[in-house]
Scaffold this motif. Structure first.
Motif, PDB file in Angstrom:
ATOM      1  N   THR A  21       7.061   1.654  -0.478  1.00 46.49           N
ATOM      2  CA  THR A  21       7.185   0.406   0.266  1.00 46.49           C
ATOM      3  C   THR A  21       5.972  -0.483   0.043  1.00 46.49           C
ATOM      4  OG1 THR A  21       8.589   1.412   1.946  1.00 46.49           O
ATOM      5  CG2 THR A  21       7.447  -0.612   2.572  1.00 46.49           C
ATOM      6  N   CYS A  22       4.784   0.086   0.091  1.00 42.76           N
ATOM      7  CA  CYS A  22       3.560  -0.699  -0.098  1.00 42.76           C
ATOM      8  C   CYS A  22       3.517  -1.345  -1.483  1.00 42.76           C
ATOM      9  CB  CYS A  22       2.323   0.160   0.139  1.00 42.76           C
ATOM     10  SG  CYS A  22       2.221   1.620  -0.913  1.00 42.76           S
ATOM     11  N   VAL A  47      -6.893  -7.720  -1.195  1.00 43.63           N
ATOM     12  CA  VAL A  47      -7.601  -8.747  -0.419  1.00 43.63           C
ATOM     13  C   VAL A  47      -7.544  -8.470   1.079  1.00 43.63           C
ATOM     14  CG1 VAL A  47      -7.352 -10.544  -2.161  1.00 43.63           C
ATOM     15  CG2 VAL A  47      -5.592 -10.280  -0.381  1.00 43.63           C
ATOM     16  N   GLY A  48      -6.998  -7.322   1.469  1.00 39.77           N
ATOM     17  CA  GLY A  48      -6.962  -6.947   2.872  1.00 39.77           C
ATOM     18  C   GLY A  48      -6.006  -7.758   3.714  1.00 39.77           C
ATOM     19  N   CYS A  49      -4.892  -8.187   3.142  1.00 43.41           N
ATOM     20  CA  CYS A  49      -3.947  -9.056   3.854  1.00 43.41           C
ATOM     21  C   CYS A  49      -3.137  -8.325   4.924  1.00 43.41           C
ATOM     22  CB  CYS A  49      -3.006  -9.745   2.875  1.00 43.41           C
ATOM     23  SG  CYS A  49      -1.789  -8.658   2.105  1.00 43.41           S
ATOM     24  N   GLU A  50      -3.130  -7.011   4.902  1.00 40.93           N
ATOM     25  CA  GLU A  50      -2.461  -6.143   5.873  1.00 40.93           C
ATOM     26  C   GLU A  50      -0.954  -6.025   5.692  1.00 40.93           C
ATOM     27  OE1 GLU A  50      -3.646  -6.435   9.972  1.00 40.93           O
ATOM     28  OE2 GLU A  50      -5.666  -7.059   9.425  1.00 40.93           O
ATOM     29  N   THR A  51      -0.386  -6.631   4.671  1.00 41.66           N
ATOM     30  CA  THR A  51       1.056  -6.536   4.460  1.00 41.66           C
ATOM     31  C   THR A  51       1.472  -5.080   4.279  1.00 41.66           C
ATOM     32  OG1 THR A  51       1.128  -8.734   3.480  1.00 41.66           O
ATOM     33  CG2 THR A  51       3.003  -7.297   3.034  1.00 41.66           C
ATOM     34  N   CYS A  52       0.769  -4.332   3.477  1.00 38.63           N
ATOM     35  CA  CYS A  52       1.124  -2.930   3.235  1.00 38.63           C
ATOM     36  C   CYS A  52       1.023  -2.109   4.516  1.00 38.63           C
ATOM     37  CB  CYS A  52       0.254  -2.326   2.144  1.00 38.63           C
ATOM     38  SG  CYS A  52      -1.530  -2.370   2.484  1.00 38.63           S
ATOM     39  N   ALA A  53      -0.021  -2.343   5.302  1.00 34.03           N
ATOM     40  CA  ALA A  53      -0.215  -1.597   6.548  1.00 34.03           C
ATOM     41  C   ALA A  53       0.898  -1.897   7.548  1.00 34.03           C
ATOM     42  CB  ALA A  53      -1.573  -1.914   7.148  1.00 34.03           C
ATOM     43  N   ARG A  54       1.291  -3.154   7.639  1.00 27.30           N
ATOM     44  CA  ARG A  54       2.367  -3.534   8.569  1.00 27.30           C
ATOM     45  C   ARG A  54       3.713  -2.939   8.166  1.00 27.30           C
ATOM     46  NH1 ARG A  54       0.029  -8.591   8.164  1.00 27.30           N
ATOM     47  NH2 ARG A  54       1.705  -9.295   6.794  1.00 27.30           N
ATOM     48  N   GLU A  55       3.962  -2.853   6.870  1.00 30.38           N
ATOM     49  CA  GLU A  55       5.269  -2.421   6.376  1.00 30.38           C
ATOM     50  C   GLU A  55       5.389  -0.922   6.127  1.00 30.38           C
ATOM     51  OE1 GLU A  55       7.919  -4.421   6.136  1.00 30.38           O
ATOM     52  OE2 GLU A  55       6.694  -6.080   6.880  1.00 30.38           O
TER      53      GLU A  55
END
Length: 67
Positions: A21-22, A47-55
């Motif tokens: 998913t990430c 860049v630490g956008c947090e998209t991977c962490a959220r998903e």
């Protein structure tokens, strides 16, 4: 040389289920699945956008500030 972001994703390998998913959601292409076992972050691209962490369905990724 590009300056690294002060924030970056960290994969907690013991929790990662290598679902990909990430990899699919990362807008910078900074994630990959390593040997079919866990996700790995290319810190030069992250860049630490947090998209991977959220998903992440396993909650195996956090975003941290570099020391």
């Amino acid at each position: 040389m590009m300056k690294r972001s002060p924030r970056h994703a960290v994969v907690h390998k013991a929790s990662c289920v290598a679902c990909g998913t990430c990899v699919d959601v990362c807008p910078r292409g900074a994630m990959r699945i390593h040997a079919g076992s866990f996700a790995e972050v290319n810190e030069d691209l992250c860049v630490g956008c947090e998209t991977c962490a959220r998903e992440c369905p396993a909650s195996a990724i956090t975003v941290e500030v570099r020391a």
